[in-house]
Each structure stands twice: as C-alpha cells, then as structure tokens.
Design a protein around this motif. Sequence first.
Motif, PDB file in Angstrom:
ATOM      1  N   SER A   1     -64.786 -59.904-104.756  1.00 53.37           N
ATOM      2  CA  SER A   1     -63.741 -58.969-105.169  1.00 53.37           C
ATOM      3  C   SER A   1     -62.367 -59.626-105.195  1.00 53.37           C
ATOM      4  O   SER A   1     -61.489 -59.204-105.943  1.00 53.37           O
ATOM      5  CB  SER A   1     -63.716 -57.755-104.241  1.00 53.37           C
ATOM      6  N   VAL A   2     -62.178 -60.664-104.396  1.00 56.21           N
ATOM      7  CA  VAL A   2     -60.884 -61.342-104.336  1.00 56.21           C
ATOM      8  C   VAL A   2     -60.810 -62.512-105.307  1.00 56.21           C
ATOM      9  O   VAL A   2     -59.833 -62.672-106.044  1.00 56.21           O
ATOM     10  CB  VAL A   2     -60.597 -61.837-102.896  1.00 56.21           C
ATOM     11  N   TYR A   3     -61.851 -63.346-105.343  1.00 51.84           N
ATOM     12  CA  TYR A   3     -61.766 -64.624-106.061  1.00 51.84           C
ATOM     13  C   TYR A   3     -62.495 -64.661-107.397  1.00 51.84           C
ATOM     14  O   TYR A   3     -62.165 -65.498-108.244  1.00 51.84           O
ATOM     15  CB  TYR A   3     -62.313 -65.749-105.181  1.00 51.84           C
ATOM     16  N   ILE A   4     -63.478 -63.788-107.614  1.00 50.57           N
ATOM     17  CA  ILE A   4     -64.284 -63.877-108.826  1.00 50.57           C
ATOM     18  C   ILE A   4     -63.916 -62.808-109.849  1.00 50.57           C
ATOM     19  O   ILE A   4     -63.759 -63.101-111.040  1.00 50.57           O
ATOM     20  CB  ILE A   4     -65.794 -63.778-108.498  1.00 50.57           C
ATOM     21  N   LEU A   5     -63.776 -61.567-109.393  1.00 53.56           N
ATOM     22  CA  LEU A   5     -63.480 -60.474-110.314  1.00 53.56           C
ATOM     23  C   LEU A   5     -62.090 -60.636-110.917  1.00 53.56           C
ATOM     24  O   LEU A   5     -61.189 -61.196-110.281  1.00 53.56           O
ATOM     25  CB  LEU A   5     -63.580 -59.123-109.596  1.00 53.56           C
TER      26      LEU A   5
ATOM     27  N   SER B   1     -50.059 -56.898-105.675  1.00 53.53           N
ATOM     28  CA  SER B   1     -50.103 -57.809-104.530  1.00 53.53           C
ATOM     29  C   SER B   1     -50.621 -57.102-103.283  1.00 53.53           C
ATOM     30  O   SER B   1     -51.315 -57.708-102.461  1.00 53.53           O
ATOM     31  CB  SER B   1     -48.709 -58.382-104.269  1.00 53.53           C
ATOM     32  N   ASP B   2     -50.300 -55.793-103.141  1.00 58.34           N
ATOM     33  CA  ASP B   2     -50.783 -55.047-101.972  1.00 58.34           C
ATOM     34  C   ASP B   2     -52.300 -54.894-101.990  1.00 58.34           C
ATOM     35  O   ASP B   2     -52.954 -54.988-100.956  1.00 58.34           O
ATOM     36  CB  ASP B   2     -50.122 -53.660-101.914  1.00 58.34           C
ATOM     37  N   ILE B   3     -52.872 -54.658-103.180  1.00 60.85           N
ATOM     38  CA  ILE B   3     -54.333 -54.564-103.288  1.00 60.85           C
ATOM     39  C   ILE B   3     -54.968 -55.902-102.959  1.00 60.85           C
ATOM     40  O   ILE B   3     -55.988 -55.973-102.255  1.00 60.85           O
ATOM     41  CB  ILE B   3     -54.735 -54.100-104.708  1.00 60.85           C
ATOM     42  N   TYR B   4     -54.368 -56.988-103.433  1.00 64.20           N
ATOM     43  CA  TYR B   4     -54.874 -58.330-103.142  1.00 64.20           C
ATOM     44  C   TYR B   4     -54.830 -58.611-101.637  1.00 64.20           C
ATOM     45  O   TYR B   4     -55.757 -59.200-101.076  1.00 64.20           O
ATOM     46  CB  TYR B   4     -54.033 -59.359-103.904  1.00 64.20           C
ATOM     47  N   LYS B   5     -53.773 -58.164-100.987  1.00 63.67           N
ATOM     48  CA  LYS B   5     -53.658 -58.347 -99.532  1.00 63.67           C
ATOM     49  C   LYS B   5     -54.724 -57.544 -98.790  1.00 63.67           C
ATOM     50  O   LYS B   5     -55.338 -58.048 -97.845  1.00 63.67           O
ATOM     51  CB  LYS B   5     -52.261 -57.924 -99.060  1.00 63.67           C
ATOM     52  N   ILE B   6     -54.940 -56.310 -99.216  1.00 59.98           N
ATOM     53  CA  ILE B   6     -55.930 -55.459 -98.551  1.00 59.98           C
ATOM     54  C   ILE B   6     -57.331 -56.033 -98.716  1.00 59.98           C
ATOM     55  O   ILE B   6     -58.120 -56.072 -97.759  1.00 59.98           O
ATOM     56  CB  ILE B   6     -55.858 -54.020 -99.114  1.00 59.98           C
ATOM     57  N   LEU B   7     -57.654 -56.502 -99.926  1.00 64.26           N
ATOM     58  CA  LEU B   7     -58.959 -57.120-100.152  1.00 64.26           C
ATOM     59  C   LEU B   7     -59.120 -58.375 -99.299  1.00 64.26           C
ATOM     60  O   LEU B   7     -60.211 -58.652 -98.781  1.00 64.26           O
ATOM     61  CB  LEU B   7     -59.132 -57.462-101.636  1.00 64.26           C
ATOM     62  N   SER B   8     -58.040 -59.135 -99.144  1.00 63.44           N
ATOM     63  CA  SER B   8     -58.097 -60.338 -98.305  1.00 63.44           C
ATOM     64  C   SER B   8     -58.336 -59.975 -96.846  1.00 63.44           C
ATOM     65  O   SER B   8     -59.013 -60.706 -96.118  1.00 63.44           O
ATOM     66  CB  SER B   8     -56.802 -61.139 -98.445  1.00 63.44           C
TER      67      SER B   8
END
Length: 303
Positions: free
Chosen positions: A250-254, A261-268
Amino acid sequence: MVTEFLLLGFQGRQHLRNILFLLFLVIYVATICGNLLIITLVSTSKTLHTPMYFFISQLAIGDIVLSSNIAPNMLHILLSNGGNISLISCMTQFYFFDCNGVFECLLLAVMSYDRYVAICNPLRYTSIMTKRFCVKSILICCLLGNFVSFIVTITLSRLNFCGSNIIDHLFCDFVPLLELACSDTFILHMEMYVMGIPIVIIPITIIVVSYTYIVLTVLRISSSTGRQKAFCTCSSHLIVVSIYYWTMFSVYILPSRGQTSDIYKILSLLYTVFTPLINPIIYSLRNEDIKKAVQRTFHKHIM
C-alpha cells in the motif's frame, strides 16, 4: 549543500500532538514488552524449542529493532513539532529500516517453508528443519538484509542534497529522500530494481507456493478435527504475512497519485509502529503452546 534535514512529523495543535505522543509511547512500550515476552518464553520454555518458535523469536527481535529505530525519534518530533536530523543520522536510520525490511521479507518466506514441511512432509520434518538449517537460514537473511541495505544506503548518501531540507514524513524513508536529491538518481533506481524486485518476488513466490501445497494437503485430510488443527498451526503466520505485505504494498507499490502526505504517513505507521505490536499479539492469542508457556511461567513465579 544540505547537511541536516528537518523532519516535520505530524503537524497540528499542541494538545493533538500530546495525545499522539501518549498513544505512540504506549504502543512502543507495549511492542517492546510483547516481543521481549515472546523471546523470553521461546528461550526458557523447553516445549518451545522448535524451529517454528525459533523463527517467531527472530521475528520478534526484528520487530524490536524496527520499532526502536523509528519510534523514539518520532516521539521527539511530536513533542517538538518537528526536529532536525543530521545527514549521517538520517542515513543510519534508513540503513536499519531497509535492512530490517529485507530481513523480515526473507524470514517470512522461511517460516512459510517451515509450515509447508511440517504439514506436507511431517515424517521428514526433523531431518529437514535441523538446528543447523534454522541458524543458517537466519544468517543468510541477516547477511542479505545488510548487503542490500549497505549498497542502497551508500549510493543514497552519495547523492547531492541541495535547496529544501524539509522532509514531510515521520522518518528518513527512501521516497522522501529521493524527492530532495538534486543529482541524478538513475543508478539508485537501477539498484532498487535489480536487488529489490528479487527480494520481494522470490519470498512472495515461496509463500504462495508453500500455502498452495498446504491448502491442498489439508483438504485431503479426512477428519474435520485434523483439518482444523492443521489450519491452526499456520493461520497465525498467514495473518502476519498478509498484514506485512498489505501495508508494504500500500505504501511502495500501489499508485500514490492523489495520496496526501498525511495518508502516506499513516500507511507508513502501519508497518513501522502497529505491525510490530500486532505480531506478538497474534502469535500469543492464536497459539496454545505460547499460552501454556505464559501460564507455566507466571505459575512458577507465583509459587
């Protein structure tokens, strides 16, 4: 030239950041305690001196390393509403993060093979999954993790960073660092494809093939009790594998188009903070051997 970065973390009002600080602090402490409990039980309980629990203890060690690499600095950033990190510290954090990611990918594949042998070839299990094989597997996972991470980190550190030094993230990750580089990143992308794709594809292939044979073998078991017992022995590992790869993909492939940026942080956060917490809970709640080991340990201390 940039010699230090500013990690923004979660921006917001002080009371919201204080709540997040307390939440992540509790999660971090629970993660360390839960994984230390798994390691202690496996090392002290004779009934848990088997390859499966040996691999579970190694996964617990990896979770402690991953959480300790990310959480303390993230907690500091939350209190300070952002924090500076030197270039060397940033590369060191990325090195351990990347190394642990490769290690756990390979380890989950080895654990799948262990379950395959246990269910599909039970008579040969002790002759295949020997202590030497288990130790050698862990050493190979560690060496490959360190090798891949070392090569990528060295190449990443040789990039020129100029202009903005602001990383709108919780830690020094690959993608945010590439966005700040002002030199050619072609070699780095080639390294990631050449080394990263096999590191991901080969373990996934091993996991899928192993569980395909496991399902086919279990379906051939005549008794419902036998099928249930066989599924229970590998269900915990399958849940851990699903959570780990889902969060990573969900972070690196999709595609990240439209992703804030907040969604990226939450997924991380899912795989750096929550997954290390969930793993020992899954193995503890769904494993009778670990439950019995916990009961014996507490009973021994009480007596």
